[in-house]
Design an enzyme around this catalytic site. Structure first.
Site, PDB file in Angstrom:
ATOM      1  CG  ASP A 157      -1.677   1.216   1.520  1.00 24.59           C
ATOM      2  OD1 ASP A 157      -1.886   1.995   0.561  1.00 24.59           O
ATOM      3  OD2 ASP A 157      -2.103   1.411   2.674  1.00 24.59           O
ATOM      4  CG  HIS A 208      -3.967   4.536   4.202  1.00 26.46           C
ATOM      5  ND1 HIS A 208      -3.913   3.427   3.390  1.00 26.46           N
ATOM      6  CD2 HIS A 208      -5.231   5.012   4.107  1.00 26.46           C
ATOM      7  CE1 HIS A 208      -5.091   3.254   2.816  1.00 26.46           C
ATOM      8  NE2 HIS A 208      -5.912   4.196   3.229  1.00 26.46           N
TER       9      HIS A 208
HETATM   10 ZN   LIG Z   1      -9.014   0.473   3.119  1.00 28.46          ZN
END
Ligand SMILES: [Zn+2]
Length: 711
Positions: A300, A481
């Site tokens: 990610d 994140h």
């Molecule tokens: Zn997500």
């Protein structure tokens, strides 16, 4: 069909010739030649009679009008083309260097979505010889086109290898990772694997899907236990889920052991050292996997522009406790709907202060239902009350949790702010907490600003994360994140041979690669790939070997697929409006039987423009007189359309969509109606307009029930 000797001098003779270019693929709606210029073949009878009508006294050439119209069309096409379906032919003739329906003993990894910025419609195909897996199958809620709810990955390539598909493995339950499933799984059935919560969300999305499933289709889901490192054999692959922290329960990395080597897809993640549910990332297992050897890490990259570490989610709980205690009256909190940990915090803070909770927002209720069913949230009995009860409760006993933290136009909080909410009227002493920050690059900061203005007009206390120093409170939001140091940690734990950053804009992936190089991955072993690129692996080589068809399929609020030509028309309508003219002509003598009817929508207000309308009527009469008996009906309509377009452009410098309708009344009173575009259903424009309005409303409501993307 011959040239009409009576027609006024044609100004086209002297027009600049630049407009010779054909509109490429843009003219699919308009296959006839547009500008009297180069007609192919030079058929003798009608060779030069294509645009015999012209605007008297015109100062501008017909070419200019046609070019303007083409320009509007091209602009509309450009807007619609931001999201294009795959074009298999194009790819086939391009530099395709390999036949991808091959079964060579190479591992192939292909992103069909998620590599084009924004981390959207994340869909990745893993293929080895006769078998394939799909990791995640999301939608893209950021598509900004009229009548479009979201986009999904175009599966044109999967169609060619569908016999290989063994399953879908899902990292977590956010829509940009599961929203494509109800469209794609029924077409390409295979089991869906995921953690307990993820599968709960997958089942929910099928349950709530607007369209019926094909006959005989049964969703086959398989819950995997990420705690026990359960490994399932799927074809020649072994699949394992590893627990990771993000902003929704049950988030996992997906590990696939393939005959060529081990690949890890992190899904969305952060490494929260102290998550509220104590479900820490399973870093021990990641280290173990790394020690055993990892061929490829796909990680990610959403927020790789952030240095350091993302603060723990638990850092914001004291702020809620503090603000709930200080609030003199009711408390309203807006947040992303799927953040169950944060809802747990609010439940805790509420019960600490003897407050009850009412909830508003469909997507939030839906996620909460899954969490409650799976025992992932602890709610003391009697904590939740219906929102309808709030007006009858004591102010200091109320907390309302809702969607709308991004200022979405008809979200619950926005309706409260603007005084349109069914049950809630805001008042002095109310406290509003926005537990989110604007999604980057979404433009939502303006929406939020406008909503905060409205809130403040109601004299309520507003607390926002990014104004916390001014507002006088602790942190109210943390991202789901990772920040740069955590990205580095992930690479160091898994020690991959090859590295491909995923889920992010090109620049985000670029920074992520810099980090990978910094922590020891050779630069030649890192690739910043794009959707459709086929990356092939042997145990010691990674290379891009070509490209497969890829693109976006557009979906409306009902769940139906929308053709991009339709979208182009909508953009054009939105930009330029529409003019329809209805002529009723006597077949025998070619006379108009009634005055031409003109209907305009989104173009000009007719009552303010009577001169223009009268002029157009006169033009229409002239057109019927001069041309109706001389050319066949189709030709007449085509000419009419051109002529009206030209006239309106001359007068207004604008190019609305023009629809001529010609009713021809024959000998025995039968009516033949023909429209410009063939086979339109017979609806009045008012009906069409009101239907559109309804659809728009429905779409809006549905859209606003969803969190577009989640930070
Ligand atoms: Zn997500």
């Amino acid at each position: 069909m011959e040239n009409n000797p009576q027609s006024p001098p044609n100004p086209n003779g002297g027009r600049p010739k630049r407009g010779g270019q054909r509109g490429g693929g843009n003219n699919q709606n308009n296959p006839r030649p547009q500008n009297g210029g180069q007609r192919r073949g030079g058929g003798r009878g009608n060779g030069n009679g294509v645009t015999p009508l012209s605007v008297p006294g015109a100062t501008m050439s017909r070419g200019a009008a046609v070019r303007a119209q083409k320009r509007s069309q091209a602009d509309a096409q450009k807007i619609a083309n931001q999201y294009q379906a795959a074009n298999p032919q194009q790819v086939a003739q391009a530099e395709r260097r390999a036949n991808f329906i091959d079964d060579s003993p190479r591992l192939k990894v292909i992103s069909l979505g998620g590599q084009d910025g924004g981390g959207s419609k994340n869909t990745m195909l893993v293929e080895y010889m006769n078998d394939a897996l799909i990791i995640d199958c999301g939608n893209d809620l950021g598509v900004d086109l009229p009548g479009i709810n979201y986009g999904i990955a175009d599966m044109a390539y999967l169609e060619t290898v569908k016999h290989k598909l063994r399953g879908y493995v899902i990292t977590h339950g956010h829509l940009d990772h599961i929203g494509g499933l109800p469209h794609i799984v029924p077409k390409y059935p295979a089991p869906v694997y995921g953690s307990r919560f993820t599968i709960g969300m997958v089942e929910k999305i099928f349950e709530n899907f607007g369209l019926p499933m094909p006959d005989g289709f049964q969703l086959n889901t398989i819950v995997m236990n990420e705690e026990t490192h359960e490994r399932l054999k799927v074809g020649p692959f072994f699949v394992e889920l590893v627990r990771i922290t993000h902003s929704i329960p049950g988030s996992t990395c997906v590990v696939v052991d393939t005959p060529v080597g081990r690949i890890i897809n992190t899904g969305d993640f952060r490494l929260d050292p102290n998550p509220l549910d104590h479900e820490r990332s399973d870093t021990d297992r990641l280290i173990e996997l790394g020690n055993e050897g990892v061929l490829l890490l796909m990680s990610d990259s959403t927020t790789s522009d952030r240095p350091g570490r993302t603060p723990s989610e638990s850092t914001i709980e004291p702020t809620f406790v503090d603000l709930f205690g200080r609030a003199p009256g009711r408390v309203f909190v807006a947040l992303f709907s799927s953040n169950i940990n944060r809802i747990q915090m609010l439940v805790n803070a509420a019960s600490q202060h003897g407050r009850k909770i009412a909830m508003d927002g469909r997507s939030m209720m839906s996620t909460l239902e899954v969490a409650v069913k799976l025992g992932m949230i602890r709610i003391p009995k009697g904590t939740f009350v219906p929102i309808a009860n709030v007006p009858n409760m004591k102010d200091e006993e109320v907390v309302v949790i809702s969607t709308g933290a991004q200022g979405e136009p008809s979200s619950a909080l926005q309706r409260m702010a603007s005084g349109d909410h069914k049950y809630i009227k805001l008042k002095q002493q109310d406290t509003v907490i926005l537990s989110a920050t604007p999604i980057p690059e979404s433009g939502n900061d303006k929406l939020i600003g406008a909503m905060v203005d409205n809130l403040m007009k109601n004299n309520v206390h507003v607390f926002r994360h990014d104004h916390r120093e001014v507002d006088g409170c602790g942190p109210l939001h943390v991202s789901g994140h990772a920040s740069m140091d955590e990205f580095g940690d992930m690479i160091e734990m898994t020690k991959p041979k090859f590295f491909i950053p995923v889920y992010g804009a090109y620049r985000s992936k670029h920074y992520h690669i810099e980090k990978a190089v910094e922590v020891g991955v050779p630069r030649k072993n890192c690739l910043n790939t794009e959707n459709g690129q086929v990356v092939a692996f042997t145990p010691d080589k990674m290379e891009i070997i070509g490209e497969v068809p890829h693109g976006t399929i557009l979906v409306d609020q009902t769940g139906a697929i929308v053709n991009s030509i339709v979208v182009k028309d909508r953009v054009l309508l939105a930009e330029e409006g529409l003019v329809a003219v209805v002529l009723t002509v006597d077949k025998k003598n070619g006379n108009l039987l009634t005055s031409p009817d003109i209907i305009s929508r989104g173009f000009i207000y007719m009552r303010d423009n009577e001169d223009l309308m009268n002029g157009l009527r006169a033009e229409l009469r002239r057109a019927v007189q001069q041309r109706f008996k001389r050319v066949d009906l189709d030709r007449f309509k085509a000419e009419l359309k051109d002529h009206i377009t030209h006239y309106l452009f001359e007068q207004t410098q604008r190019s609305p969509i023009v629809i001529p309708v010609v009713n021809v009344i024959g000998g025995k009173g039968e009516v033949k109606t023909t429209h410009g575009p063939a086979n339109r259903p017979e609806k009045s424009l008012d009906e069409i307009a009101s239907e559109q309005q309804e659809r728009f409303q429905r779409m809006r409501e549905k859209l606003l029930g969803q969190d577009a993307r989640v930070d």
